[in-house]
Design a protein around this motif. Structure first.
Motif, short mmCIF file in Angstrom:
data_model
loop_
_atom_site.label_atom_id
_atom_site.label_comp_id
_atom_site.label_asym_id
_atom_site.label_seq_id
_atom_site.Cartn_x
_atom_site.Cartn_y
_atom_site.Cartn_z
N ALA A 183 3.26 -48.95 -19.40
CA ALA A 183 3.34 -48.10 -18.22
C ALA A 183 4.64 -47.31 -18.26
CB ALA A 183 3.27 -48.95 -16.96
N TYR A 184 4.59 -46.08 -17.74
CA TYR A 184 5.78 -45.24 -17.75
C TYR A 184 5.79 -44.35 -16.50
CZ TYR A 184 2.74 -41.33 -18.99
OH TYR A 184 1.77 -40.38 -18.96
N GLU A 185 6.94 -43.81 -16.22
CA GLU A 185 7.06 -42.82 -15.16
C GLU A 185 8.20 -41.87 -15.50
OE1 GLU A 185 9.74 -45.59 -12.11
OE2 GLU A 185 7.69 -45.05 -11.61
N TYR A 186 8.08 -40.65 -14.98
CA TYR A 186 9.13 -39.67 -15.21
C TYR A 186 10.32 -39.96 -14.30
CZ TYR A 186 5.54 -36.86 -17.57
OH TYR A 186 4.55 -36.42 -18.41
N VAL A 187 11.51 -39.93 -14.87
CA VAL A 187 12.73 -40.06 -14.07
C VAL A 187 13.29 -38.68 -13.75
CG1 VAL A 187 15.09 -40.96 -14.03
CG2 VAL A 187 13.26 -42.32 -15.05
N SER A 188 13.39 -37.84 -14.77
CA SER A 188 13.85 -36.46 -14.56
C SER A 188 13.38 -35.57 -15.70
CB SER A 188 15.38 -36.40 -14.46
OG SER A 188 15.99 -36.79 -15.68
N GLN A 189 13.19 -34.30 -15.36
CA GLN A 189 12.80 -33.29 -16.35
C GLN A 189 13.61 -32.03 -16.02
OE1 GLN A 189 11.13 -34.27 -18.83
NE2 GLN A 189 8.98 -34.70 -18.46
N ASN A 190 14.66 -31.81 -16.77
CA ASN A 190 15.52 -30.65 -16.54
C ASN A 190 15.10 -29.55 -17.50
OD1 ASN A 190 17.53 -28.88 -15.86
ND2 ASN A 190 19.18 -30.01 -16.88
N HIS A 191 14.31 -28.59 -16.98
CA HIS A 191 13.70 -27.55 -17.80
C HIS A 191 14.50 -26.26 -17.64
CE1 HIS A 191 10.51 -25.58 -20.00
NE2 HIS A 191 10.36 -24.68 -19.03
N ASP A 192 15.15 -25.82 -18.74
CA ASP A 192 16.01 -24.64 -18.65
C ASP A 192 16.22 -24.06 -20.05
OD1 ASP A 192 17.56 -22.68 -17.54
OD2 ASP A 192 18.88 -24.06 -16.45
N ILE A 193 16.88 -22.91 -20.10
CA ILE A 193 17.16 -22.26 -21.38
C ILE A 193 18.38 -22.91 -22.03
CG2 ILE A 193 17.95 -20.11 -22.45
CD1 ILE A 193 16.18 -18.56 -20.61
N ASN A 194 18.23 -23.28 -23.28
CA ASN A 194 19.35 -23.80 -24.05
C ASN A 194 20.29 -22.63 -24.38
OD1 ASN A 194 20.96 -24.44 -26.46
ND2 ASN A 194 19.73 -26.30 -26.61
N PRO A 195 21.57 -22.71 -23.98
CA PRO A 195 22.48 -21.57 -24.19
C PRO A 195 22.71 -21.27 -25.67
CG PRO A 195 23.69 -23.52 -23.43
CD PRO A 195 22.24 -23.84 -23.30
N ASP A 196 22.49 -22.24 -26.54
CA ASP A 196 22.71 -22.01 -27.97
C ASP A 196 21.50 -21.36 -28.64
OD1 ASP A 196 25.29 -23.14 -27.88
OD2 ASP A 196 24.45 -25.16 -28.05
N THR A 197 20.32 -21.92 -28.37
CA THR A 197 19.11 -21.41 -29.02
C THR A 197 18.46 -20.27 -28.25
OG1 THR A 197 17.67 -23.00 -27.88
CG2 THR A 197 18.68 -23.70 -29.96
N LYS A 198 18.85 -20.10 -26.97
CA LYS A 198 18.27 -19.08 -26.09
C LYS A 198 16.78 -19.31 -25.85
CE LYS A 198 22.31 -17.15 -26.33
NZ LYS A 198 23.30 -17.40 -25.26
N ALA A 199 16.33 -20.53 -26.07
CA ALA A 199 14.93 -20.89 -25.83
C ALA A 199 14.86 -21.99 -24.79
CB ALA A 199 14.28 -21.35 -27.13
N TYR A 200 13.70 -22.06 -24.12
CA TYR A 200 13.51 -23.11 -23.12
C TYR A 200 13.38 -24.47 -23.78
CZ TYR A 200 12.98 -20.35 -18.85
OH TYR A 200 13.21 -19.57 -17.75
N GLU A 201 13.99 -25.47 -23.18
CA GLU A 201 13.79 -26.86 -23.58
C GLU A 201 13.90 -27.72 -22.33
OE1 GLU A 201 16.84 -27.85 -26.40
OE2 GLU A 201 18.28 -28.39 -24.83
N VAL A 203 15.25 -31.35 -20.96
CA VAL A 203 16.00 -32.59 -21.12
C VAL A 203 15.28 -33.65 -20.29
CG1 VAL A 203 18.22 -33.75 -20.82
CG2 VAL A 203 18.15 -31.33 -21.49
N SER A 204 14.68 -34.62 -20.97
CA SER A 204 13.75 -35.55 -20.33
C SER A 204 14.32 -36.96 -20.26
CB SER A 204 12.43 -35.60 -21.12
OG SER A 204 11.87 -34.31 -21.26
N VAL A 205 13.98 -37.63 -19.18
CA VAL A 205 14.29 -39.05 -19.03
C VAL A 205 13.03 -39.75 -18.51
CG1 VAL A 205 15.78 -40.80 -17.98
CG2 VAL A 205 16.70 -38.52 -18.49
N LEU A 206 12.58 -40.78 -19.25
CA LEU A 206 11.42 -41.57 -18.85
C LEU A 206 11.85 -43.01 -18.59
CD1 LEU A 206 8.67 -40.52 -21.46
CD2 LEU A 206 9.20 -39.44 -19.28
N SER A 207 11.12 -43.67 -17.72
CA SER A 207 11.28 -45.11 -17.52
C SER A 207 10.02 -45.79 -18.05
CB SER A 207 11.48 -45.45 -16.04
OG SER A 207 11.55 -46.85 -15.86
#
Length: 524
Positions: A183-201, A203-207
């Motif tokens: 079993a799992y659940e999402y703790v956080s999903q920080n969806h934004d543009i990576n300043p280095d690659t200039k692409a969306y990624e 940053v995920s945390v699961l429990s």
């Protein structure tokens, strides 16, 4: 364009029986314009991918929607059986259903004679698990915190009894081994543009909850719409590993940096007769680096060993605070030749005692600067090399080493002062090494062929902190090409460290020196 034309021909040559101006439009498959995959169909793809929408009665298409968002298509490439489109990128404003629940995972084609709908998933970037955080032992019901990138659209989480290293080195289509769902659940999903690659990624945390029947060792697997990611998993931690130690004989007040693996729930660190508890050091979140504020100088170093203890075992590294490597600590073990201009010798007020200090507020051009110049004694005895150094160690693996604190102008880009190192073996022979070489000192431009003045084992100079600087013994002609066995015969009678400034540019020299020694660092 030739590839697209050939692909279009393949798509349209299948059937020409349908009426392009009528009949209910139908989407039957999605393909990619790759001849190697011409017979394959897909139910998902990533942003930026070109796809061919295959079906019947698709002529006279008016609009194409993906995820409820209109996308461009080239009408000239539109036939009764196919439409070629490129899925837009998030950077161009395209939205994924993973981050907008009001959107639908589907392709919708509107024609003059009807609408066709087809379930299709646009995936986030490929998932990447980075680390698992949890205390040991990890028993059923315990929570694991999983950190990673793009752990979105998770379809399944499970454990396999096949370890990550085997998964890395074998070929498989489906994850092998015995699986136990978790079993799992999402703790956080920080969806934004990576300043280095200039692409969306993301940053995920699961429990993740450890299930009954989870293996003692294996891998934790997260299957996402975009792909499968895994990390090795152990109920008990692996044995710790030391890779590097920033100083073999740190100065009081220095921060010792230890790198390695499996620094998990470190219970204690021991060196010589000192034992440190967890409140006396810091372990990085990635559990691969330990920072030790060095405030306890050992008294008894008969066991010159650094040891790290964790629930997974312990690891030791020898030659730590090995006082047999010392030439001098300036407290004892050597005699000052007393040549001028001489360094000053200052009581640090700490357990480290006396250090040598070359402090010149403004050093103008000179060819004979302040020095540290010592011999063993006036009886002509030689300094002894440590018996703990292997006889087969080469001059490239042996270092004239010292603790330094550089608060001066070395390596600042304008002051071209440097240090001259001199070794005298038995007899009167001198072997000099300048770690700076001039191209033309009259023009105030020079070369650093061997890196910066006062460099550490990685070729770096540091400011305003204690660290270990080294010079390979191979830099001295009397030792070059020899092994430790030969160097013992050659001997070390005297040494000198002298500041030199042959430039017309002045600068500040402010460097403290302590614990001069000869050490062995094996080549990788």
């Amino acid at each position: 364009m030739l590839l697209l034309a050939a692909f279009q021909f393949c798509l349209t040559s299948c059937s020409d029986d349908d009426d392009a101006n009528g009949g209910q439009p139908e989407i039957t498959a999605v393909r990619v314009p790759d001849p190697a995959k011409a017979d394959s169909t897909f139910v998902k793809a990533g942003p930026g991918q070109m796809i061919a929408i295959i079906g019947n009665n698709l002529g006279n298409t008016l609009k194409v929607y993906i995820n409820d968002q209109e996308v461009y298509f080239n009408p000239t490439m539109n036939t009764d059986h196919s439409i070629i489109v490129t899925i837009p990128s998030e950077e161009d404003g395209f939205k994924l259903t993973a981050f907008d629940s009001d959107l639908k995972d589907e392709i919708r084609v509107e024609t003059t004679h009807g609408t066709a709908v087809y379930s299709f998933k646009i995936t986030a970037p490929y998932p990447q698990m980075q680390r698992i955080s949890a205390t040991y032992p990890r028993n059923a019901g315990d929570k694991l915190t999983v950190y990673g990138l793009n752990l979105v659209d998770v379809e399944k989480v499970y454990f396999t009894d096949v370890e990550g290293e085997e998964l890395d080195t074998t070929v498989w289509k489906d994850v092998p081994g015995s699986h136990v769902d978790a079993a799992y659940e999402y703790v956080s999903q920080n969806h934004d543009i990576n300043p280095d690659t200039k692409a969306y990624e993301t940053v995920s945390v699961l429990s993740v909850t450890v299930p009954d029947g989870a293996p003692e060792k294996g891998a934790l697997v997260v299957e996402c719409a975009a792909g499968v990611s895994y990390l090795s998993y152990y109920r008990l931690p692996g044995k710790p590993v030391i890779l590097t130690c920033s100083n073999d004989m740190p100065q009081v007040g220095e921060t010792l940096v230890i790198t390695g693996r499996e620094f998990v729930q470190v219970e204690k660190i021991m060196y010589c007769d000192v034992t440190l508890t967890p409140d006396q050091f810091t372990v990085s979140e990635s559990e691969d680096t330990i920072y030790v504020p060095f405030i306890q100088k050992p008294v008894d170093c008969s066991n010159a060993t650094l040891t790290i203890v964790t629930p997974g075992g312990e690891v030791s590294q020898g030659s730590f605070y090995d006082t047999t490597t010392l030439v001098t600590s300036f407290d004892d073990g050597a005699t000052d030749n007393g040549w001028s201009p001489n360094a000053t010798y200052v009581d640090s007020g700490t357990a480290d005692g006396i250090y040598a200090y070359i402090n010149v507020p403004t050093e103008y051009q000179q060819w004979w600067g302040t020095m540290i110049y010592f011999r063993k004694d006036w009886s002509g005895n030689s300094f002894l090399f440590s018996d703990n150094i292997p006889a087969t160690a080469t001059a490239d693996e042996l270092y004239f080493s010292m603790n330094v604190y550089d608060a001066g102008d070395y390596n600042n880009g304008s002051f071209l002062g440097y240090l001259r190192y001199m070794i005298q073996p038995f007899g009167d022979a001198e072997n000099q090494y300048d770690n700076f070489a001039w191209e033309d000192y009259d023009t105030q431009f020079g070369l650093f062929p061997d890196g910066p003045v006062l460099q550490d084992i990685n070729g770096k100079n540091h400011k305003n902190k204690w660290y270990r600087a080294v010079v390979p013994l191979s830099k001295f002609a009397c030792y070059a090409g020899k092994t430790m066995a030969d160097i013992r015969t050659t001997g070390l009678n005297q040494f000198r460290i002298q500041s030199i400034n042959q430039s017309i540019t002045s600068g500040k020299i402010d460097v403290k020196f302590d614990n001069i020694r000869v050490i062995y660092i094996p080549s990788k």
